[in-house]
Design a protein around this motif. Structure first.
Motif, PDB file in Angstrom:
ATOM      1  N   LEU A  28     -41.811  27.886  -1.742  1.00 57.59           N
ATOM      2  CA  LEU A  28     -41.045  28.106  -0.518  1.00 57.59           C
ATOM      3  C   LEU A  28     -39.605  28.516  -0.820  1.00 57.59           C
ATOM      4  O   LEU A  28     -39.001  29.284  -0.073  1.00 57.59           O
ATOM      5  N   GLY A  29     -39.055  27.993  -1.912  1.00 55.03           N
ATOM      6  CA  GLY A  29     -37.678  28.326  -2.255  1.00 55.03           C
ATOM      7  C   GLY A  29     -37.471  29.803  -2.532  1.00 55.03           C
ATOM      8  O   GLY A  29     -36.457  30.385  -2.147  1.00 55.03           O
ATOM      9  N   PHE A  30     -38.432  30.421  -3.200  1.00 57.58           N
ATOM     10  CA  PHE A  30     -38.313  31.842  -3.525  1.00 57.58           C
ATOM     11  C   PHE A  30     -38.759  32.756  -2.383  1.00 57.58           C
ATOM     12  O   PHE A  30     -38.230  33.847  -2.215  1.00 57.58           O
ATOM     13  N   VAL A  71     -47.854  31.006   5.391  1.00 60.24           N
ATOM     14  CA  VAL A  71     -49.158  30.347   5.552  1.00 60.24           C
ATOM     15  C   VAL A  71     -49.588  29.694   4.240  1.00 60.24           C
ATOM     16  O   VAL A  71     -50.038  28.538   4.214  1.00 60.24           O
ATOM     17  N   LEU A  72     -49.438  30.429   3.140  1.00 59.97           N
ATOM     18  CA  LEU A  72     -49.803  29.871   1.838  1.00 59.97           C
ATOM     19  C   LEU A  72     -48.920  28.671   1.491  1.00 59.97           C
ATOM     20  O   LEU A  72     -49.402  27.660   0.970  1.00 59.97           O
ATOM     21  N   GLY A  73     -47.633  28.796   1.778  1.00 64.32           N
ATOM     22  CA  GLY A  73     -46.730  27.678   1.540  1.00 64.32           C
ATOM     23  C   GLY A  73     -47.060  26.478   2.410  1.00 64.32           C
ATOM     24  O   GLY A  73     -46.958  25.326   1.972  1.00 64.32           O
ATOM     25  N   PHE A  74     -47.479  26.745   3.650  1.00 63.42           N
ATOM     26  CA  PHE A  74     -47.873  25.690   4.583  1.00 63.42           C
ATOM     27  C   PHE A  74     -49.056  24.900   4.015  1.00 63.42           C
ATOM     28  O   PHE A  74     -49.061  23.666   4.036  1.00 63.42           O
ATOM     29  N   ALA A 118     -48.714  18.469  10.709  1.00 66.56           N
ATOM     30  CA  ALA A 118     -47.942  19.587  10.172  1.00 66.56           C
ATOM     31  C   ALA A 118     -48.009  20.790  11.103  1.00 66.56           C
ATOM     32  O   ALA A 118     -46.994  21.473  11.332  1.00 66.56           O
ATOM     33  N   LEU A 119     -49.181  21.070  11.650  1.00 62.48           N
ATOM     34  CA  LEU A 119     -49.319  22.185  12.587  1.00 62.48           C
ATOM     35  C   LEU A 119     -48.475  21.955  13.839  1.00 62.48           C
ATOM     36  O   LEU A 119     -47.792  22.873  14.323  1.00 62.48           O
ATOM     37  N   LEU A 120     -48.511  20.742  14.364  1.00 62.27           N
ATOM     38  CA  LEU A 120     -47.704  20.430  15.541  1.00 62.27           C
ATOM     39  C   LEU A 120     -46.212  20.552  15.227  1.00 62.27           C
ATOM     40  O   LEU A 120     -45.427  21.019  16.061  1.00 62.27           O
ATOM     41  N   LEU A 121     -45.817  20.142  14.018  1.00 60.81           N
ATOM     42  CA  LEU A 121     -44.409  20.260  13.630  1.00 60.81           C
ATOM     43  C   LEU A 121     -43.975  21.714  13.517  1.00 60.81           C
ATOM     44  O   LEU A 121     -42.840  22.056  13.891  1.00 60.81           O
ATOM     45  N   ILE A 122     -44.858  22.568  13.011  1.00 61.27           N
ATOM     46  CA  ILE A 122     -44.531  23.987  12.911  1.00 61.27           C
ATOM     47  C   ILE A 122     -44.309  24.577  14.295  1.00 61.27           C
ATOM     48  O   ILE A 122     -43.333  25.318  14.539  1.00 61.27           O
ATOM     49  N   VAL A 123     -45.192  24.256  15.238  1.00 61.09           N
ATOM     50  CA  VAL A 123     -45.057  24.757  16.613  1.00 61.09           C
ATOM     51  C   VAL A 123     -43.774  24.217  17.238  1.00 61.09           C
ATOM     52  O   VAL A 123     -43.011  24.964  17.875  1.00 61.09           O
ATOM     53  N   ILE A 240     -35.923  21.308  -0.746  1.00 57.65           N
ATOM     54  CA  ILE A 240     -37.322  20.898  -0.568  1.00 57.65           C
ATOM     55  C   ILE A 240     -37.698  19.814  -1.570  1.00 57.65           C
ATOM     56  O   ILE A 240     -38.456  18.888  -1.242  1.00 57.65           O
ATOM     57  N   LEU A 241     -37.174  19.909  -2.792  1.00 59.16           N
ATOM     58  CA  LEU A 241     -37.429  18.868  -3.789  1.00 59.16           C
ATOM     59  C   LEU A 241     -36.961  17.502  -3.297  1.00 59.16           C
ATOM     60  O   LEU A 241     -37.562  16.472  -3.617  1.00 59.16           O
TER      61      LEU A 241
END
Length: 273
Positions: A28-30, A71-74, A118-123, A240-241
C-alpha cells in the motif's frame, strides 16, 4: 491509561507486529495513498480549483490500475489482519507468541468477520471523504479567491480534513472490536456492534477517543512530513506499519477487558496444574 497499554504491547512485541504488517505496508505504501486527503490538503494552496471534480480527483485519481492495486491491497490487509488478531488472541490466552501453528486456523476463524467489517469501513471511509470534500469545496467557493486558495479557506479546510480523518479513526476502532467479537464469540453483527459502543460508554470519553485516533494523528504528521520531503511512499509505509498492528491490539485489549477474560501475556510464569 489504555493508550499506554496498546503502545506497551506494540513495542514489547514489535518484531512480531512488523512481521505481519510489513507486506501490506510495502504494497500500500508504494501503490496506494492511505492518507490521500491529507496529501491533497498539503497541495491545496497551489491548486487552482473551479469545481468539485478538482477536489475529488485530488484524492481519487488513481485510474483503473489504482483500483486494481487497491483491491489487491485490500485483500492483503484482510489476510494480515486475520493473522494478527489470531496471534494476539493466542498470545493473550497462553502467554506465548507462537508463529509456527494456527496460522491457517486464524485466517479461517476470522476471515468472514474481518472481511465484512473491512468492506463496511471502506464504504464508510469513501462516504466520509466525499462529505469532507463537499464541505471543503463549499468553503473554497465561499472563502476562496478567483479559484485559488486563501488563508481562510486553507485553515478551515485543514480543520475539516483532519476532523474527518480522526472520525475514521474512531469508526475503525469500533469496527475492529466488532470484528473480533464476531470472530471469537460468534456474535451477529448488530450484537457485536452494540457491544463495541457499550465498551466505549464504559470508559472516559476523552481517553477513549485519544487512544482510537492516536495512530491516525501519527499518520497525518508522517504524511505532511513525507509530502514536504517528497517521500510520501516512505511515510505511507511507516504509517501502515504502525496503524495496522495498533488497531488490532486495541481491539483485542478492549475485547478481553469488556468480557473480563484473563490475560496471560504479561505473566512471567505459568500454573500448569
Amino acid at each position: 491509561m489504555e493508550l499506554r497499554k496498546v503502545l506497551s504491547y506494540y513495542f514489547k512485541n514489535i518484531l512480531y507486529m512488523l512481521l505481519f504488517a510489513v507486506a501490506p505496508a510495502l504494497f500500500l505504501g508504494f501503490l496506494v495513498h492511505p492518507f490521500s486527503i491529507i496529501e491533497m490538503l498539503y497541495n491545496y494552496p497551489n491548486m487552482t480549483s473551479f469545481s468539485f471534480a478538482d477536489f475529488f480527483v485530488g484524492v481519487y485519481s488513481s485510474g483503473a490500475w489504482g483500483i486494481l492495486w487497491f483491491v489487491l491491497g485490500f485483500v492483503l490487509v484482510i489476510l494480515c489482519t486475520c493473522l494478527l488478531i489470531g496471534k494476539i488472541e493466542l498470545h493473550f490466552r497462553t502467554g506465548k507468541f507462537d508463529l509456527s501453528n494456527h496460522s491457517v486456523r486464524s485466517i479461517n476463524n476470522n476471515l468472514s468477520s474481518v472481511s465484512l467489517v473491512a468492506l463496511l469501513l471502506i464504504v464508510l471511509n469513501f462516504l466520509l471523504n466525499v462529505i469532507a470534500l463537499l464541505l471543503m469545496f463549499f468553503v473554497h467557493f465561499v472563502a476562496g479567491g478567483d479559484g485559488g486558495a486563501t488563508v481562510a479557506s486553507i485553515t478551515i479546510n485543514w480543520i475539516i480534513g483532519i476532523a474527518f480523518v480522526l472520525a475514521e479513526g474512531c469508526f475503525t476502532a469500533v469496527f475492529m472490536f466488532t470484528a473480533i467479537d464476531m470472530a471469537i464469540n460468534g456474535s451477529p453483527f448488530t450484537v457485536a456492534l452494540s457491544d463495541a459502543f457499550n465498551n466505549w460508554s464504559r470508559h472516559n470519553c476523552c481517553g477513549t477517543i485519544l487512544t482510537a485516533v492516536f495512530p491516525f494523528v501519527v499518520g497525518i504528521v508522517l504524511t505532511v512530513l513525507g509530502a514536504w520531503l517528497g517521500v510520501t511512499w516512505l511515510t505511507n509505509i511507516l504509517s501502515i506499519l504502525f496503524l495496522l498492528p495498533y488497531v488490532c491490539i486495541l481491539g483485542m485489549i478492549d475485547f478481553f477487558t469488556y468480557f473480563d477474560i484473563p490475560r496471560y501475556d504479561n505473566r512471567t510464569y505459568y500454573n500448569l496444574n
